[in-house]
Every structure is written in C-alpha cells, then in structure tokens.
Design a protein around this motif. Structure first.
Motif, PDB file in Angstrom:
ATOM      1  N   ILE A 119       0.830  -1.204   0.000  1.00  0.00           N
ATOM      2  CA  ILE A 119       0.000   0.000   0.000  1.00  0.00           C
ATOM      3  C   ILE A 119       0.862   1.250   0.000  1.00  0.00           C
ATOM      4  CG2 ILE A 119      -1.657   1.356   1.335  1.00  0.00           C
ATOM      5  CD1 ILE A 119      -2.884  -1.255   2.277  1.00  0.00           C
ATOM      6  N   ALA A 120       1.890   1.251   0.849  1.00  0.00           N
ATOM      7  CA  ALA A 120       2.763   2.424   0.922  1.00  0.00           C
ATOM      8  C   ALA A 120       3.449   2.679  -0.418  1.00  0.00           C
ATOM      9  CB  ALA A 120       3.788   2.245   2.031  1.00  0.00           C
ATOM     10  N   GLU A 121       3.902   1.614  -1.072  1.00  0.00           N
ATOM     11  CA  GLU A 121       4.545   1.772  -2.377  1.00  0.00           C
ATOM     12  C   GLU A 121       3.553   2.268  -3.424  1.00  0.00           C
ATOM     13  OE1 GLU A 121       8.270  -1.184  -2.945  1.00  0.00           O
ATOM     14  OE2 GLU A 121       6.311  -2.163  -2.954  1.00  0.00           O
ATOM     15  N   ALA A 122       2.337   1.715  -3.411  1.00  0.00           N
ATOM     16  CA  ALA A 122       1.327   2.117  -4.397  1.00  0.00           C
ATOM     17  C   ALA A 122       0.945   3.578  -4.213  1.00  0.00           C
ATOM     18  CB  ALA A 122       0.100   1.225  -4.279  1.00  0.00           C
ATOM     19  N   PHE A 123       0.684   3.976  -2.979  1.00  0.00           N
ATOM     20  CA  PHE A 123       0.288   5.356  -2.714  1.00  0.00           C
ATOM     21  C   PHE A 123       1.466   6.318  -2.849  1.00  0.00           C
ATOM     22  CE2 PHE A 123      -3.699   4.432   0.080  1.00  0.00           C
ATOM     23  CZ  PHE A 123      -4.282   3.805  -1.012  1.00  0.00           C
ATOM     24  N   GLY A 124       2.667   5.798  -2.727  1.00  0.00           N
ATOM     25  CA  GLY A 124       3.854   6.630  -2.903  1.00  0.00           C
ATOM     26  C   GLY A 124       4.231   6.833  -4.357  1.00  0.00           C
ATOM     27  N   ASP A 125       3.571   6.115  -5.250  1.00  0.00           N
ATOM     28  CA  ASP A 125       3.805   6.258  -6.685  1.00  0.00           C
ATOM     29  C   ASP A 125       3.305   7.639  -7.122  1.00  0.00           C
ATOM     30  OD1 ASP A 125       3.635   6.208  -9.479  1.00  0.00           O
ATOM     31  OD2 ASP A 125       3.063   4.098  -9.548  1.00  0.00           O
ATOM     32  N   PRO A 126       4.157   8.486  -7.689  1.00  0.00           N
ATOM     33  CA  PRO A 126       3.738   9.839  -8.067  1.00  0.00           C
ATOM     34  C   PRO A 126       2.655   9.874  -9.142  1.00  0.00           C
ATOM     35  CG  PRO A 126       5.941   9.351  -8.916  1.00  0.00           C
ATOM     36  CD  PRO A 126       5.594   8.261  -7.956  1.00  0.00           C
ATOM     37  N   GLY A 127       2.464   8.757  -9.838  1.00  0.00           N
ATOM     38  CA  GLY A 127       1.403   8.690 -10.831  1.00  0.00           C
ATOM     39  C   GLY A 127       0.092   8.203 -10.256  1.00  0.00           C
ATOM     40  N   VAL A 128       0.098   7.901  -8.953  1.00  0.00           N
ATOM     41  CA  VAL A 128      -1.095   7.358  -8.295  1.00  0.00           C
ATOM     42  C   VAL A 128      -1.491   8.194  -7.076  1.00  0.00           C
ATOM     43  CG1 VAL A 128      -2.070   5.375  -7.066  1.00  0.00           C
ATOM     44  CG2 VAL A 128      -0.634   5.017  -9.089  1.00  0.00           C
ATOM     45  N   GLY A 129      -0.587   8.289  -6.094  1.00  0.00           N
ATOM     46  CA  GLY A 129      -0.906   8.906  -4.818  1.00  0.00           C
ATOM     47  C   GLY A 129      -1.491  10.307  -4.897  1.00  0.00           C
ATOM     48  N   PRO A 130      -0.850  11.248  -5.605  1.00  0.00           N
ATOM     49  CA  PRO A 130      -1.400  12.608  -5.653  1.00  0.00           C
ATOM     50  C   PRO A 130      -2.808  12.668  -6.248  1.00  0.00           C
ATOM     51  CG  PRO A 130       0.889  12.597  -6.364  1.00  0.00           C
ATOM     52  CD  PRO A 130       0.469  11.157  -6.254  1.00  0.00           C
ATOM     53  N   HIS A 131      -3.088  11.776  -7.178  1.00  0.00           N
ATOM     54  CA  HIS A 131      -4.417  11.750  -7.796  1.00  0.00           C
ATOM     55  C   HIS A 131      -5.462  11.196  -6.821  1.00  0.00           C
ATOM     56  CE1 HIS A 131      -2.783  12.889 -11.685  1.00  0.00           C
ATOM     57  NE2 HIS A 131      -1.838  11.985 -11.504  1.00  0.00           N
ATOM     58  N   ILE A 132      -5.064  10.190  -6.024  1.00  0.00           N
ATOM     59  CA  ILE A 132      -5.986   9.668  -5.014  1.00  0.00           C
ATOM     60  C   ILE A 132      -6.283  10.741  -3.974  1.00  0.00           C
ATOM     61  CG2 ILE A 132      -6.284   7.961  -3.174  1.00  0.00           C
ATOM     62  CD1 ILE A 132      -4.651   6.015  -4.841  1.00  0.00           C
ATOM     63  N   ALA A 133      -5.260  11.477  -3.589  1.00  0.00           N
ATOM     64  CA  ALA A 133      -5.464  12.566  -2.629  1.00  0.00           C
ATOM     65  C   ALA A 133      -6.406  13.623  -3.203  1.00  0.00           C
ATOM     66  CB  ALA A 133      -4.117  13.193  -2.262  1.00  0.00           C
ATOM     67  N   ALA A 134      -6.253  13.935  -4.486  1.00  0.00           N
ATOM     68  CA  ALA A 134      -7.133  14.925  -5.124  1.00  0.00           C
ATOM     69  C   ALA A 134      -8.566  14.412  -5.186  1.00  0.00           C
ATOM     70  CB  ALA A 134      -6.619  15.234  -6.533  1.00  0.00           C
ATOM     71  N   LEU A 135      -8.735  13.132  -5.470  1.00  0.00           N
ATOM     72  CA  LEU A 135     -10.069  12.541  -5.511  1.00  0.00           C
ATOM     73  C   LEU A 135     -10.721  12.561  -4.131  1.00  0.00           C
ATOM     74  CD1 LEU A 135      -9.324   9.493  -7.817  1.00  0.00           C
ATOM     75  CD2 LEU A 135     -10.917  11.349  -8.352  1.00  0.00           C
ATOM     76  N   ALA A 136      -9.941  12.250  -3.104  1.00  0.00           N
ATOM     77  CA  ALA A 136     -10.476  12.262  -1.737  1.00  0.00           C
ATOM     78  C   ALA A 136     -10.934  13.664  -1.356  1.00  0.00           C
ATOM     79  CB  ALA A 136      -9.414  11.761  -0.761  1.00  0.00           C
TER      80      ALA A 136
END
Length: 200
Positions: free
Chosen positions: A93-110
């Motif tokens: 999970i930490a690696e997936a959310f730490g992916d710059p192509g994933v994490g910032p977008h999930i944060a924006a969606l939240a």
C-alpha cells in the motif's frame, strides 16, 4: 429524430479498457487538474461522447482507472503468518500510494469527494468498503488463530495500522515508501500480538 437530438454511439468493444489505459498514462504525466476528458478520448482513439456515456465526470473515470491499476497490488495475503502478511500488505500500500502517478491523484479525488456526493459514494463502495472488509477478514482470522489478542477491538486496530498511510497521503506530511510500511508493521505487531497469560 429532431435537429436538436444528437445520436451518441454506444461504446465500442474494448473502448472502456482503452480509456482506462489512457487515464493511467495521463496520470503519470499530469497533475489531476490538468487531465481533461477530451485528451483521454484522443489518446484512447475513441470519440469523447463514448467516454461520457460511460463516465459522466472526470473524477469517476479517474477513480476507476487508478484503483483498477493498483488493486492487484493491494490484495491482503493470507499465508497463515499474520506478521508476514501484514508487512506485505502495508509495504504494498505504501509503495502504491507513494507512486507519483497514483498517490497525488488519489489525494485529489479524496478532497473532491468532500463536495461531490456521487464520487464519495463510489469511493466508499468501490474502494474503502472492499479493502476494509478484506482487512477485517484477515485480522479476524489472525485473532481466531491466536496470532492477535482476543481482547482487541479490530476496528480500532485496523484504523491504527492503516491510518498513518492515509494521513501521509492526504496531508503530505511525509514520504510513502516500502520502508515505512515495514516499520508500521513492526510497530503494529508488537501491540496486536497475543500475549502470554500473566500471573500475579
């Protein structure tokens, strides 16, 4: 059909996956705010109206694309060794959310979900609830196997274990790495593990 009516073609076979692949690619190239439906359609090689027939908003499209991309990495294993499984889950999970192509977008969606009820419902139904259920199932099986304290409040334990990752993701208070996931697992296991009965 009147002149005002416009025929919208049904999405062609494979169009949905083409759109999702295009979204993932653009997420790795742009910030969330700069992703446009027209650009996704162009990259996917399909008509924008077909895209809009599947997803009425950008947020719904992006949440499906991103979690479809990372879902295989977030499966909570059950090998019978809870400590090893928890470490594997937290590092993934930490690696997936730490992916710059994933994490910032999930944060924006939240963040957007705070004002978009439809997105909030989709996020809850497709992301939070299934992952929460998987964690609850794995924690419960560990408890039944005697690997986790029987007096433990499992809901509180799950919040404690996974909360730091979401905290860092949403507030940007620190990096998200496999090392962080492993460290969280080490700390968590110390508090969750069954303890020998104490005698006075």
């Amino acid at each position: 059909m009147t002149e005002q009516q416009v025929a919208v073609a049904e999405p062609s076979p494979g169009a949905r996956q083409d759109f999702l692949r295009a979204v993932v690619k653009l997420c790795r190239e742009r910030v969330y705010e700069d992703i446009q439906l027209a650009d996704v359609a162009k990259l996917a090689g399909h008509d924008e109206q077909q895209l809009r027939a599947i997803w009425p908003t950008k947020s719904l499209m992006v949440v499906e694309a991103l979690f479809g991309e990372v879902a295989p990495r977030l499966v909570f294993p059950d090998t019978g060794d809870f400590e090893a499984d928890l470490r594997s889950q937290l590092t993934s999970i930490a690696e997936a959310f730490g992916d710059p192509g994933v994490g910032p977008h999930i944060a924006a969606l939240a963040a957007e979900a705070n004002t978009d009820r439809m997105l909030a419902r989709v996020f809850l139904d497709r992301v939070f609830t299934p992952n929460r259920a998987a964690a609850s199932k794995r924690f419960r099986s560990a408890q039944e196997a005697g690997q986790v304290r029987r007096d433990l409040d499992l809901d509180a334990a799950i919040d404690m274990v996974f909360g730091p990752i979401w905290f860092r993701l949403l507030l940007g208070t620190g990096t998200l790495t496999a090392e962080l996931g492993a460290s969280l697992a080490d700390h968590a296991v110390g508090g969750l593990a069954s303890r020998p009965d104490r005698t006075d």
